[in-house]
Design an enzyme around this catalytic site. Structure first.
Site: not given
Ligand code: THU
Length: 162
Positions: A74, A76, A113
């Protein structure tokens, strides 16, 4: 005797970046910018994160996906891990998150998440201060004073001491 306990969590809502204090508005704008550079060919969902350090440095990151899906990371954690790896002694004070789907910037602010929440918690514990969370959305911007308002029941490092 059974006791019903209640936990209070809170956040602030701003109608747009114009209403935010300047430093936070700048951080949101960095998060928006870097969301456009995400590597997300599988989900098509672009997330940008901008971390503000106590010395004014801004570190950005975005989601990095992988054909082996769980190997991706992610936005973050990409940003926080870079910040902590390169500035291990400088506290993280704030984190802005901005996401876009195929329809453009999301209406409702995206919340980090569960795994990212745990990493934000560790960052707070490590530096002994809250990380202010600024979540961007077209419907408004939500500001949480720290991870306890997003993850009220958490596993904290202190738990290891029993
Ligand atoms: N994702 C993030 O980078 N941060 C979040 O807070 C939620 C989800 C990304 C993970 C994945 O690459 C895509 O978003 C779909 O879940």
């Amino acid at each position: 005797m059974m006791i019903l306990r209640e936990v209070k969590i809170q956040f602030r809502e701003y109608s747009g970046v114009e209403e935010l204090p300047e430093a936070w508005a700048g951080l949101v704008s960095e998060a928006r910018k870097v969301s456009g550079l995400a590597y997300s060919p599988y989900s098509g969902f672009r997330v940008g994160a901008a971390v503000l350090l106590a010395n004014g440095t801004v570190i950005t990151g975005n989601n990095q996906e992988n054909a082996a899906y769980p190997s991706g990371l992610c936005a973050e954690r990409t940003a926080i891990f870079y910040a902590n790896a390169n500035f291990p002694d400088i506290p993280v004070t704030a984190l802005a998150i901005s996401a876009a789907s195929a329809k453009g910037r999301v209406k409702e602010p995206v919340k980090p998440c569960g795994s990212c929440r745990q990493v934000i918690l560790e960052t707070e514990a490590r530096f002994g201060q809250p990380v202010i969370l600024i979540l961007d959305g077209r419907n408004g911007i939500q500001v949480f004073d720290g991870i306890d308002d997003l993850l009220p029941f958490s596993f904290k490092p202190v738990a290891l001491k029993g």
